[in-house]
Design a protein around this motif. Structure first.
Motif, PDB file in Angstrom:
ATOM      1  N   ASP A 152       0.802  -1.221   0.000  1.00 29.62           N
ATOM      2  CA  ASP A 152       0.000   0.000   0.000  1.00 29.62           C
ATOM      3  C   ASP A 152       0.833   1.267   0.000  1.00 29.62           C
ATOM      4  O   ASP A 152       0.292   2.377   0.052  1.00 29.62           O
ATOM      5  CB  ASP A 152      -0.967   0.008   1.183  1.00 29.62           C
ATOM      6  CG  ASP A 152      -0.252  -0.081   2.531  1.00 29.62           C
ATOM      7  OD1 ASP A 152       0.986   0.064   2.567  1.00 29.62           O
ATOM      8  OD2 ASP A 152      -0.946  -0.312   3.545  1.00 29.62           O
ATOM      9  N   THR A 219     -12.250  -0.339  -4.489  1.00 29.22           N
ATOM     10  CA  THR A 219     -12.165  -1.312  -3.398  1.00 29.22           C
ATOM     11  C   THR A 219     -10.797  -1.990  -3.440  1.00 29.22           C
ATOM     12  O   THR A 219     -10.501  -2.715  -4.389  1.00 29.22           O
ATOM     13  CB  THR A 219     -13.270  -2.381  -3.527  1.00 29.22           C
ATOM     14  OG1 THR A 219     -14.547  -1.735  -3.601  1.00 29.22           O
ATOM     15  CG2 THR A 219     -13.238  -3.328  -2.335  1.00 29.22           C
ATOM     16  N   PRO A 220      -9.931  -1.772  -2.434  1.00 31.65           N
ATOM     17  CA  PRO A 220      -8.573  -2.324  -2.481  1.00 31.65           C
ATOM     18  C   PRO A 220      -8.513  -3.834  -2.688  1.00 31.65           C
ATOM     19  O   PRO A 220      -7.694  -4.320  -3.478  1.00 31.65           O
ATOM     20  CB  PRO A 220      -7.991  -1.928  -1.116  1.00 31.65           C
ATOM     21  CG  PRO A 220      -8.727  -0.684  -0.755  1.00 31.65           C
ATOM     22  CD  PRO A 220     -10.129  -0.898  -1.257  1.00 31.65           C
ATOM     23  N   SER A 221      -9.380  -4.586  -2.005  1.00 32.46           N
ATOM     24  CA  SER A 221      -9.323  -6.044  -2.141  1.00 32.46           C
ATOM     25  C   SER A 221      -9.646  -6.475  -3.567  1.00 32.46           C
ATOM     26  O   SER A 221      -8.998  -7.375  -4.120  1.00 32.46           O
ATOM     27  CB  SER A 221     -10.279  -6.717  -1.155  1.00 32.46           C
ATOM     28  OG  SER A 221     -11.622  -6.313  -1.388  1.00 32.46           O
ATOM     29  N   SER A 244      -4.847  -5.042  11.621  1.00 30.27           N
ATOM     30  CA  SER A 244      -5.843  -5.826  10.893  1.00 30.27           C
ATOM     31  C   SER A 244      -6.120  -7.142  11.598  1.00 30.27           C
ATOM     32  O   SER A 244      -7.257  -7.466  11.914  1.00 30.27           O
ATOM     33  CB  SER A 244      -5.366  -6.091   9.460  1.00 30.27           C
ATOM     34  OG  SER A 244      -5.300  -4.891   8.730  1.00 30.27           O
ATOM     35  N   SER A 253     -11.471  -6.443   6.707  1.00 32.04           N
ATOM     36  CA  SER A 253     -10.145  -6.006   6.311  1.00 32.04           C
ATOM     37  C   SER A 253      -9.854  -6.421   4.879  1.00 32.04           C
ATOM     38  O   SER A 253     -10.475  -7.321   4.316  1.00 32.04           O
ATOM     39  CB  SER A 253      -9.077  -6.583   7.243  1.00 32.04           C
ATOM     40  OG  SER A 253      -8.846  -7.948   6.935  1.00 32.04           O
ATOM     41  N   VAL A 254      -8.871  -5.754   4.274  1.00 34.92           N
ATOM     42  CA  VAL A 254      -8.475  -6.068   2.910  1.00 34.92           C
ATOM     43  C   VAL A 254      -7.979  -7.510   2.820  1.00 34.92           C
ATOM     44  O   VAL A 254      -8.372  -8.258   1.916  1.00 34.92           O
ATOM     45  CB  VAL A 254      -7.381  -5.087   2.446  1.00 34.92           C
ATOM     46  CG1 VAL A 254      -6.826  -5.518   1.086  1.00 34.92           C
ATOM     47  CG2 VAL A 254      -7.926  -3.671   2.371  1.00 34.92           C
ATOM     48  N   GLN A 257     -10.838 -10.046   2.924  1.00 31.50           N
ATOM     49  CA  GLN A 257     -11.647 -10.048   1.713  1.00 31.50           C
ATOM     50  C   GLN A 257     -10.921 -10.735   0.566  1.00 31.50           C
ATOM     51  O   GLN A 257     -11.529 -11.456  -0.230  1.00 31.50           O
ATOM     52  CB  GLN A 257     -12.023  -8.616   1.328  1.00 31.50           C
ATOM     53  CG  GLN A 257     -13.034  -7.965   2.257  1.00 31.50           C
ATOM     54  CD  GLN A 257     -14.347  -8.740   2.305  1.00 31.50           C
ATOM     55  OE1 GLN A 257     -14.891  -9.116   1.272  1.00 31.50           O
ATOM     56  NE2 GLN A 257     -14.842  -9.002   3.498  1.00 31.50           N
TER      57      GLN A 257
END
Length: 273
Positions: A152, A219-221, A244, A253-254, A257
């Protein structure tokens, strides 16, 4: 001393798939396996909510372990525990100095996320060693030759044993490694800062080249899953930050997911922030 990989089994198809993957990964790594039987109580198991879990006698457990041990090519020992998953795995990791914990994940797409037990949270919190989650239906290459690592752009630290384990994996497999960064649709998706944080952590420093791949997604995931598909990855690697996997909202959490919805194996690296 050769590394030990701890493989969890409850004798379900997803656990058998994880053992198959572990065998393929251990061979080039010069590692041995510890196959640990655990009770089917929380292993991302939809049956935990239906009452369909079948309890086995000690003899049935021993026979099932022996049957599976006979299918692998690397050295293996088998064990069974009556402890809960967190305590049993933590004790086994300490006893065998395991470098990696491997577990299978059944198809949970039809199970609401809030009903899927966050086994990954428990194991990361209990063991602080890398965790590899193998989906039952994965068709990814074994061992992986294309690895995509999501970062990230924020600095992270990994414990020395984690760095050593991952560096050894990269050195032995010599995969094509891609660092991906997911940005908001309106932001710059350049991954150079993300790559710098990965190298600063000590990962990938022995590889001659590391690719980067930027993705824009709200959406990051989902962005990470998209990156895995577009980079033709065989394995996704995520850094699980303490906030997390120690939090109570892990399923939001990413990392969670990605685990829940990935068709690729996912390697979680516990950060020591």
């Amino acid at each position: 001393m050769p590394a030990h990989f701890l493989v969890l089994t409850d004798f379900t198809p997803d656990a058998d798939r994880a053992l198959e993957y572990a065998d393929a990964l251990a061979a080039p790594m010069g590692a041995s396996l510890v196959l640990l039987h655990i009770r089917r109580e929380s292993l991302l198991d939809p049956d935990a909510f239906t009452g369909k879990i079948q309890h086995m006698s000690e003899g049935e457990v021993a026979a099932a372990l022996a049957q599976r041990a006979a299918t692998v090519q690397v050295p293996i020992v088998v064990e069974s525990t009556v402890e809960g998953i967190s305590v049993g795995v933590k004790e086994a990791v300490a006893r065998h100095h395991s470098a990696l914990v491997i577990l299978g994940k059944p198809d949970t797409e039809d199970t609401p996320d809030e009903l899927v037990a966050s086994t990954s949270l428990k194991l990361l919190r209990a063991t602080q060693v890398p965790l590899l989650v193998v989906p039952v239906g994965t068709t990814a290459a074994m061992p992986p030759m294309c690895i995509t690592l999501a970062a990230d752009g924020q600095a992270f630290r990994l414990a020395e044993p984690v760095i050593v384990s991952v560096q050894k994996l990269l050195q032995r497999l010599r995969p094509e490694l891609t660092v991906t960064h997911v940005a908001e649709p309106e932001d710059n998706d350049d991954s150079s800062v993300a790559l710098a944080t990965v190298l600063h952590s000590g990962l990938g420093t022995d590889l001659p080249t590391i690719k980067t791949y930027g993705v824009r997604h709200r959406t990051p995931s989902r962005g990470i899953l998209q990156a895995g598909h577009e980079t033709r990855a065989d394995l996704l690697v995520l850094v699980a930050r303490r906030r997390s996997f120690l939090g109570q909202l892990f399923n939001r959490s990413v990392s969670a997911q990605v685990i829940l919805h990935s068709e690729l194996p996912v390697l979680l690296l516990p950060a020591s922030e």
